[in-house]
Write a protein that holds these residues in place. Structure first.
Motif, PDB file in Angstrom:
ATOM      1  N   SER A 239       0.159  -8.264  -6.812  1.00 44.84           N
ATOM      2  CA  SER A 239       0.176  -9.689  -6.453  1.00 44.84           C
ATOM      3  C   SER A 239       0.906 -10.486  -7.511  1.00 44.84           C
ATOM      4  O   SER A 239       1.728 -11.371  -7.206  1.00 44.84           O
ATOM      5  N   SER A 240       0.620 -10.194  -8.774  1.00 48.29           N
ATOM      6  CA  SER A 240       1.287 -10.884  -9.879  1.00 48.29           C
ATOM      7  C   SER A 240       2.774 -10.564  -9.912  1.00 48.29           C
ATOM      8  O   SER A 240       3.607 -11.444 -10.130  1.00 48.29           O
TER       9      SER A 240
ATOM     10  N   GLY B 293       6.495   7.902  -7.848  1.00 47.91           N
ATOM     11  CA  GLY B 293       5.314   8.696  -7.515  1.00 47.91           C
ATOM     12  C   GLY B 293       4.223   8.657  -8.558  1.00 47.91           C
ATOM     13  O   GLY B 293       3.700   9.702  -8.960  1.00 47.91           O
ATOM     14  N   ASP B 294       3.859   7.480  -9.005  1.00 48.61           N
ATOM     15  CA  ASP B 294       2.785   7.307  -9.979  1.00 48.61           C
ATOM     16  C   ASP B 294       1.445   7.592  -9.294  1.00 48.61           C
ATOM     17  O   ASP B 294       1.106   6.982  -8.278  1.00 48.61           O
ATOM     18  N   ASN B 295       0.665   8.515  -9.841  1.00 48.87           N
ATOM     19  CA  ASN B 295      -0.588   8.917  -9.200  1.00 48.87           C
ATOM     20  C   ASN B 295      -1.549   7.755  -9.049  1.00 48.87           C
ATOM     21  O   ASN B 295      -2.206   7.596  -8.020  1.00 48.87           O
ATOM     22  N   THR B 296      -1.640   6.914 -10.076  1.00 48.24           N
ATOM     23  CA  THR B 296      -2.572   5.792 -10.044  1.00 48.24           C
ATOM     24  C   THR B 296      -2.169   4.776  -8.983  1.00 48.24           C
ATOM     25  O   THR B 296      -2.999   4.311  -8.192  1.00 48.24           O
ATOM     26  N   ALA B 297      -0.884   4.440  -8.932  1.00 49.22           N
ATOM     27  CA  ALA B 297      -0.405   3.461  -7.955  1.00 49.22           C
ATOM     28  C   ALA B 297      -0.558   3.980  -6.531  1.00 49.22           C
ATOM     29  O   ALA B 297      -0.946   3.234  -5.618  1.00 49.22           O
ATOM     30  N   MET B 298      -0.285   5.273  -6.334  1.00 53.05           N
ATOM     31  CA  MET B 298      -0.335   5.830  -4.990  1.00 53.05           C
ATOM     32  C   MET B 298      -1.753   5.851  -4.418  1.00 53.05           C
ATOM     33  O   MET B 298      -1.936   5.880  -3.204  1.00 53.05           O
ATOM     34  N   GLN B 299      -2.749   5.832  -5.298  1.00 55.12           N
ATOM     35  CA  GLN B 299      -4.129   5.782  -4.812  1.00 55.12           C
ATOM     36  C   GLN B 299      -4.444   4.458  -4.118  1.00 55.12           C
ATOM     37  O   GLN B 299      -5.385   4.367  -3.328  1.00 55.12           O
TER      38      GLN B 299
ATOM     39  N   GLN C 256      -1.762   1.340   0.026  1.00 54.84           N
ATOM     40  CA  GLN C 256      -1.899   0.425   1.163  1.00 54.84           C
ATOM     41  C   GLN C 256      -2.001  -1.025   0.691  1.00 54.84           C
ATOM     42  O   GLN C 256      -1.478  -1.932   1.344  1.00 54.84           O
ATOM     43  N   GLY C 257      -2.658  -1.231  -0.452  1.00 53.98           N
ATOM     44  CA  GLY C 257      -2.720  -2.577  -1.014  1.00 53.98           C
ATOM     45  C   GLY C 257      -1.357  -3.070  -1.466  1.00 53.98           C
ATOM     46  O   GLY C 257      -1.004  -4.243  -1.268  1.00 53.98           O
ATOM     47  N   ILE C 258      -0.563  -2.180  -2.058  1.00 54.26           N
ATOM     48  CA  ILE C 258       0.796  -2.534  -2.473  1.00 54.26           C
ATOM     49  C   ILE C 258       1.627  -2.936  -1.265  1.00 54.26           C
ATOM     50  O   ILE C 258       2.323  -3.956  -1.269  1.00 54.26           O
ATOM     51  N   ALA C 259       1.555  -2.123  -0.196  1.00 56.84           N
ATOM     52  CA  ALA C 259       2.333  -2.410   1.010  1.00 56.84           C
ATOM     53  C   ALA C 259       1.900  -3.732   1.641  1.00 56.84           C
ATOM     54  O   ALA C 259       2.742  -4.514   2.110  1.00 56.84           O
TER      55      ALA C 259
ATOM     56  N   ILE D 260       6.713   6.019   4.176  1.00 61.80           N
ATOM     57  CA  ILE D 260       7.288   5.114   5.171  1.00 61.80           C
ATOM     58  C   ILE D 260       6.230   4.778   6.215  1.00 61.80           C
ATOM     59  O   ILE D 260       6.051   3.625   6.622  1.00 61.80           O
ATOM     60  N   LYS D 261       5.486   5.781   6.645  1.00 60.49           N
ATOM     61  CA  LYS D 261       4.459   5.553   7.668  1.00 60.49           C
ATOM     62  C   LYS D 261       3.245   4.819   7.114  1.00 60.49           C
ATOM     63  O   LYS D 261       2.380   4.388   7.866  1.00 60.49           O
ATOM     64  N   GLU D 262       3.194   4.648   5.771  1.00 62.74           N
ATOM     65  CA  GLU D 262       2.082   3.929   5.155  1.00 62.74           C
ATOM     66  C   GLU D 262       2.446   2.499   4.793  1.00 62.74           C
ATOM     67  O   GLU D 262       1.659   1.802   4.150  1.00 62.74           O
ATOM     68  N   GLY D 263       3.660   2.057   5.183  1.00 59.95           N
ATOM     69  CA  GLY D 263       4.013   0.663   4.968  1.00 59.95           C
ATOM     70  C   GLY D 263       5.218   0.403   4.096  1.00 59.95           C
ATOM     71  O   GLY D 263       5.604  -0.757   3.902  1.00 59.95           O
ATOM     72  N   ALA D 264       5.854   1.441   3.550  1.00 61.59           N
ATOM     73  CA  ALA D 264       7.060   1.230   2.752  1.00 61.59           C
ATOM     74  C   ALA D 264       8.216   0.801   3.649  1.00 61.59           C
ATOM     75  O   ALA D 264       8.283   1.173   4.823  1.00 61.59           O
TER      76      ALA D 264
END
Length: 641
Positions: free
Chosen positions: A231-232, A245-251, A254-257, A275-279
């Protein structure tokens, strides 16, 4: 040197020759259901009656991990290791917490398993500090060396091997600037304690240094921080968000997308599955193919090979994909070359056929690549397409009969492999779209005046061998080499072209080429004997349809005469060749599907230039190298271009 396998190869040749002589048309026109990418190498296949156990560790459940495992189980099953049958898997994950990685690996090391399969770069680091009793194989990792696996792909710790997949960082940055020309600020977030993410960021910073584009970085320490961080980041006037492919971010992807979508900011990733998850778009790695590729490493260790003797490999099948609707919404300018939508082709039940000249390792690799890529892009056989496969079994009259048969039917796409097949089809079929693969010189084969000016219903992939690369390798490997030799087939245009190009490459490096013709399986053995007695220092065997099916017999004769053999077919490195410099025929099949998708999306074949297959593989047989007392330069080892 695995010489004992060669006798079986010669018996197989006799059997093949019998088929060519006595089979009728109905027996020669065959429909194939499915073939395997992996050749049935005894060193890879599961031992009958044996039960195997794998300990699997991972960071947490997420899409890339799942796709990697899908490919892995598929590859292992083709080698006879069938999950929940003769293969048991004990799995544990760290629940997305770095602190849990060491305990789960310590626990796994105390279990009764044959090896421990580690996924993720942090997982490798944790495993190396805790696993003492089992061999380790890794996959789904950007930077295994930085994780502590070794100082190089060949100089690594003795208890570990595996497949790394570093993302195409430079290509990603170029892609963002291409599709968002006004880009000035690219935002990203990552966990700086993950060495894989830090290495990727370092690469991106260095690549963008001095350019007009700024990399705006935000660091996180846990997945709970991701939503606030993204958000920031979106409020900092970034033109695009890039998540590697950062493990922490990928967890918390959906919030990022969700946040990027709310702020109408394009989201670009290096994991195509997201792509199917919102990228919005992906310039990345097919984790399914990485998993599939890793299967051979696991098989080798399960069958007793020491990981210390298996070089680590960097393997990344680079793919570009995007969500059309999201791209339009964010104002992305997608060049026409990327406008090949798969989703709009789904459910149309296309009728495809595949025409091949003979059964050989090349034709098998091509068909496997084609079928696997159709599956990877989401095409389901029986629902989205049917594929009927024809094979002429090396007989020209049979091939002509096949062409007559397919020309009287209606096909949405005709795939074909080999030069004789392309020539036969081009003479009879003038309107239906054709995509060829495994054609060495399409211009010499009369498929066009150039790669751009060609038959209007044809496009395809050329697999012209890297002759200069081969000659350089031989010259740098054999001190004082002056003469090399090859067998060619006068009746095959591609073979004559290959022989001539090899001769040109040899002359460039002051070598003499002796070439001997052969037109039948029987003549190949005679030609190999004559070649071996002609004073050559090495055989550099070109790959045509005839000699490709006789490789083992040529290698046996060369070894009996103490002459090192170098080939242009990758599987020959397992048959006794000192080294192979091979076009990736499997990937030629993969790339043929890409051309077909362009045609199915409405582009005319005449507007799609022929192109060379994009990959060349160099394989070294250390046993043969030692047998002939040769030293292949280190730069050629672990080389995949």
């Amino acid at each position: 040197m695995k010489i004992k396998k060669l006798a079986n190869g010669i018996l197989a040749l006799v059997f093949v020759a019998s088929i060519l002589l006595f089979s009728d048309l109905n027996n020669r026109v065959v429909t194939k259901v499915e073939k395997k990418q992996f050749t049935e190498n005894p060193d890879l296949m599961a031992e009958p009656g044996r039960h195997y156990k794998i300990g699997l560790t991972y960071f947490a459940p997420e899409l890339s991990f799942e796709m990697t495992l899908n490919g892995l189980w598929k590859g292992l099953s083709e080698l006879g290791f069938v999950k929940d049958s003769n293969l048991s898997v004990i799995a544990q994950h760290a629940n997305g917490e770095m602190a849990n990685l060491q305990p789960i690996h310590l626990n796994m090391d105390n279990k009764d398993v044959d090896l421990i399969l580690v996924t993720s770069t942090p997982g490798i680091t944790a495993a190396l500090s805790t696993v003492k009793n089992h061999p380790i194989v890794f996959t789904l990792s950007y930077t295994p060396l930085e994780a502590g696996a070794g100082s190089s792909y060949t100089d690594h710790l003795p208890n570990i091997t595996g497949v790394g997949s570093f993302p195409p960082v430079e290509k990603t940055m170029d892609f963002i600037r291409e599709v968002i020309p006004e880009t000035k600020r690219i935002g990203t977030l990552y966990n700086s304690s993950e060495i894989n993410s830090s290495k990727v960021m370092e690469k991106a910073r260095n690549y963008l240094a001095g350019s007009s584009v700024e990399l705006v970085e935000t660091t996180i320490t846990s997945s709970s921080e991701v939503y606030q961080a993204i958000s920031s980041l979106c409020m900092r006037k970034v033109d695009a968000v890039w998540i590697t492919g950062d493990n922490t971010a990928m967890q918390a992807f959906q919030g990022i997308a969700k946040v990027c979508d709310e702020n109408n900011i394009p989201l670009i990733v290096n994991d195509n599955e997201f792509i199917k998850e919102g990228a919005t778009a992906a310039v990345g790695i097919s984790w399914y193919q990485t998993g599939y590729h890793t299967a051979s490493y696991i098989a080798r260790v399960l069958n007793g090979e020491n990981p210390a003797n298996i070089p680590i490999e960097n393997y990344a099948e680079e793919l570009i994909d995007f969500d059309k609707e999201k791209a339009a919404k964010t104002g992305m300018k997608i060049p026409e070359k990327y406008m090949t939508s798969i989703s709009q082709l789904k459910g149309k039940n296309f009728r495809f056929c595949l025409v091949q000249y003979n059964d050989s390792p090349i034709s098998e690799f091509v068909e496997n690549g084609l079928r696997d890529e159709l599956s990877r892009i989401g095409f389901e056989e029986g629902n989205d397409y049917t594929l009927k496969s024809y094979n002429a079994q090396g007989d020209i009259s049979t091939l002509n009969s096949i062409v007559e048969t397919i020309s009287s039917d209606k096909w949405d796409m005709i795939f074909l492999s080999s030069t004789p097949t392309a020539q036969a089809v081009s003479k009879k079929i003038k309107t239906m779209p054709v995509v060829f693969t495994n054609v060495g010189d399409p211009v010499r084969a009369a498929l066009g005046n150039s790669f751009e000016d060609h038959l209007p219903n044809f496009t395809g992939i050329s697999t012209m061998s890297d002759f200069e690369g081969m000659v350089k390798l031989v010259k740098e490997t054999i001190p004082g080499v002056s003469t090399i030799g090859t067998i060619f087939t006068p009746g095959e245009i591609n073979s004559v072209a290959y022989k001539e190009r090899l001769e040109t490459a040899a002359q460039k490096y002051n070598l003499k080429l002796i070439s001997i013709p052969a037109n039948t399986v029987t003549e190949v053995a005679d030609a190999a004997m004559a070649l071996s007695n002609s004073g050559i220092n090495a055989i550099t065997q070109i790959a045509d349809n005839l000699t490709a099916s006789c490789g083992s017999s040529i290698i046996k004769i060369a070894n009996d005469k103490n002459i090192p053999y170098f080939g242009f077919l990758e599987n020959q490195s397992e048959q006794g060749a000192v080294a192979t410099v091979s076009r990736d025929y499997y990937y030629a099949g993969v790339e043929a599907v890409g051309l077909a998708v362009e045609v199915l999306n409405g582009k005319s074949p005449k507007d799609i230039p022929y192109r060379f297959v994009s990959r060349t593989n160099i394989k070294v047989n250390a046993e043969a190298e030692n047998h002939f007392n040769l030293k292949i330069p280190e730069k050629y080892k672990s080389s995949n271009n």
